[in-house]
Write an enzyme that holds these catalytic residues in place. Sequence first.
Site, PDB file in Angstrom:
ATOM      1  CB  SER A 675      43.247  37.396  56.603  1.00 34.86           C
ATOM      2  OG  SER A 675      42.916  37.807  57.898  1.00 34.86           O
ATOM      3  CG  ASP A 748      38.958  31.793  60.393  1.00 33.26           C
ATOM      4  OD1 ASP A 748      39.770  32.154  61.271  1.00 33.26           O
ATOM      5  OD2 ASP A 748      38.898  32.327  59.281  1.00 33.26           O
ATOM      6  CG  HIS A 782      42.890  33.006  59.608  1.00 31.74           C
ATOM      7  ND1 HIS A 782      41.702  33.527  59.156  1.00 31.74           N
ATOM      8  CD2 HIS A 782      43.843  33.938  59.303  1.00 31.74           C
ATOM      9  CE1 HIS A 782      41.910  34.720  58.616  1.00 31.74           C
ATOM     10  NE2 HIS A 782      43.192  34.981  58.682  1.00 31.74           N
TER      11      HIS A 782
END
Length: 818
Positions: A675, A748, A782
Amino acid sequence: MRHRLLGRAMPAFVLLAVLAGPALAQEGRTYQQPPAPIADILDTKPTPTPSLSPDRTTLALFDRANLPPIAELAEPMLRLAGYRINPRNNGQANSRVAWLTGLSFQAVEGGPARTVSLPANARFVSPGWSPDGRSVALLMDAPTGLELWTVDVASGRARKLTDARVNAAAGGAFDWLPDSSGLLVRMTPEGRGPAPDVSRPPEGPIVEESLGRTAPARTYQDLLSNAGDEALFDHYFTSQLTLVPLSGPAHTLGAPAVYLGASVSPDGRHILQTTVKRPYSYVVPAALFPAEVTVTDLQGGVVHRVADLPLRDNVPTPFDAVPPGPRSVQWRSDAPSTLVWAEAQDGGDPRTPAEVRDRVFMLAAPFRGAPTPLIDLNERYAGVTWGDADTALVGSRWFNTRHETRYVVDPSNPGSGRVLLERNYQDRYNNPGFPVTEPNLDGFPVMRFTADGSGVLMTGPGATRAGEYPFLAAMNLSNGQSERLWTSEDGVYESVVGILDEDGRQLVTRRETRNDPPNLFVRDLDAQATALTSFPDPAPQLAGVTRQLISYTRADGVQLSGTLYLPAGYDKDRDGPLPLVMWAYPAEFTDAAVAGQVVDTANRFTRPGGISHLFLLTQGYAVLDDPSMPIVGVNGAEPNDTYIQQLTASAEAAVNAVVEMGVADRDRIAVGGHSYGAFMTANLLAHTDLFRTGIARSGAYNRTLTPFGFQAEQRSYWEATETYTEMSPFTYANRVNEPILLIHGEADDNSGTFPVQSERFYAALKGNGANVRYVVLPLEAHGYRARESVGHTHWEMTRWLDQYLKNAGPRAAATGAP
C-alpha cells in the site's frame, strides 16, 4: 453495463513481465506453492478468538477458518455504493468475511472448555453476547442466505431462530433487546422476488453534470455507476425490521426500507433508525446518500425525526471536514431513551474561522422541545464515554495539529465541560490510556469508576523505550492525574481483557512473552496468575529467530528505530553479512520528538501469518521490520513538501545502521512495502541507489489519480501541484534502474489504490526499459486472502529476491542518493 458481478472463470493469475526478453501478456502459469516451511505454517489451524461474557463468568472461544480457497472468493460479488456483497447470502462478500467455524465455552473459574454442537461444516459470523450473558447470537451461513442462531451458554444448545433471510449487506444485521428476550433483526422482505435483470441493453447514456457547484470528492471505490446498479442496490439493501423473540412468533416493524442502521434504546422502548433514499449518487458511497434519521416505537410508528439529511457530495476534503447537520447520532448509554449527536458550527469546513467547531446535543424521550447543548468544542467531536447521571467524558480532536482534548461533563448540568487532559495523540510515551468500560444491565458500555467514585479505571499500552507494558490505572477526575494500580511485569506483555470483581483486584488478562504465545489468565493483583487457556505456538519453525530493536539517527537529528530479525541459527562472526529486506511504511508527524519515539518489542510474541514479509526469515534473509520513515512537518509546514528528502534520509540512516552492525551487505539490501509502503518503495528506487531491488504490493504510484488528497495529504492536486508531481514515482519511472516486482489484487477495494495504478506504472516502467515483473492476483482485494493467492505471493517474493538479491554480486558505483 458495469454492474461488477464477479464470479467468472479466470486464469490462476495474470503475469506481465519485462525481464531480458519481450513483454509476455500471459505465461499460462498456475498458482505456485511457497518453499518450505512457509506452506506448512500457512496451513496451521488458527488460534481461537476469545470473548468475555458481560457477566464476566464465561469465555467464548471462537474457532477461526484458515485461509479460504480461491473458489470461495470466486463466488459472485456485487460492488454497490461502497459495499461489496455476496448476492447468494445477502451478506458481505467473501473477500471481507472472516468466517468462524466452531464455538466452545470456558468458565472463568476454571475447568475444561465445553464444545458447542453445531451443524457439520458450519461457518458463521457476527457473534454477539446477550446483555445478561446467557446467550450468544450469530449469523449462520446457509445455501440460500444467512440464518440467525442463538446458543444457550448453560446448556451449550444451539438453535435456529430465523430462516435464511437475514440481511447483512450493510453489516450490523441484529441488535439484542436490552432485556435479552429477543433481537431486532434486519430481514429481507417476505416474498422478495429475484434480483432485477440488468443484462438488458441500455436505454440511453449515463449523464452526470455539475453546474458551477463546488463538490470535491475523495477517491472512493465500488460506487454506483448506472441505473442497473441502483436497482441492484435497492434489491439487496432493502430490509424489513423484525422483532425476533427467543420464544414466540416474530413480528415486523414498519415498512421495508434501505436501512444502514437500527438500534434499540437502553429501555427497550424505541428504535433509532437510519435509512437512505433517492436520489442516489455515483460519486460518493451510501453513507453520504440522502438519509432520514428517525426514532420509532416498537410498532414501527415514527415518534421523532432527528434529521432529514441531503446528499453530502460536497464535503470539503480536509480531514477535519464533516457534513453539516446532525452526525454520530446514538443512544446515551446510561439513560433510558436519550439521543446524543454532534453538529458542526463552522459549516463543516475547518478552513472557516470559528471559535466553536462542534456542538454536542442531547434530547430525551418523549423527544419534544429543543435539544439541550451538552458541550461546545473548539475541535471536532471524537466521541463520548458515559458514566452515570453526572459524569461523562467527551473527546475532541484536530488532525492538523494531532491534538486531542478530553473533557469531564455533567449531563445533569449540561452546557459546558472541564478540560481533563490535552495531548498530541501520536505521543506514545505519554498516552494515558482510555477508560475501562463494561456493559451495564441493558448491554450498553459505561465507565468503570474507582471504589470511592472520584476517578475512573484506565487501561493503556504503556509505551516506553524499553517496550509496551500495559497497565491498569485510576485517573482522578478532578485533576487528570493517574495512579498505576498494576503494570505488566518486565519482559511480559500482558493486557487487561476484563475486570472480574467490584474492587478491581481480579482481572482477566492476555499474556505473552518473547517465547510464550498469547494466552488468557485470571490475575489476582495480590497473588499469582492462573492460566485459562493453553494455545500452542502456531509456528514453532520460527522459534529460533532472533530479533532486536535498533536505534539510529537521521542526518537532521530525528531519532529512528526498527526491529531487526535474523534467521534461526545465524552467527554474524561465522556467517558474515546477510541479504536483508527492509519492509516499511511511512507516517506523517507534526512533532519531531514524537516522530522519534522508540518502543522496543522484546516482550512480544511474534509469528508471521498471511502475506507477512517475515516469512522471508525462513529463506535465509535478514529483515529490518518497520524502520521509521517519519515525514515531519513542524510549525505548520506541510510534511509532504519535503517527502522525498526525508524519505531518502531515513532510508540512508537505516541502511548505514545495519551495514555498520555487520549483519547486512550494502550490495544486497532490498526494500519493500504494501500500500503506502509500496508507494515508498517505488520512490526509493526512483530517487536513490540504496537498494538492489524492490517489492511493491498494492500501491499507488501516480498521485494525479487521487487529486483530492491521499494518506495524510489534505491539499488537492491544484493546491499542491508540485508536491503531487514530485511525490509520484510515475513521474520518475525513467529513473528506476533496479529490478522491481509489482503485485496487485485485481479487485483492490482500498481508496486510492485502484489496480490501474500498478497497471499504468508497469506500462511506464516497461516503456522506459526497466526490469519489472507485474503480477495480478484474480479476485483479491487490497489484502490477499485466498490460500492460493497468499502462497503464490510468497513464491513470487522469494523467487524474486533469490534472483536479484541473494545471489547478486557486487554492483559497480553504488552512489546512494543521486
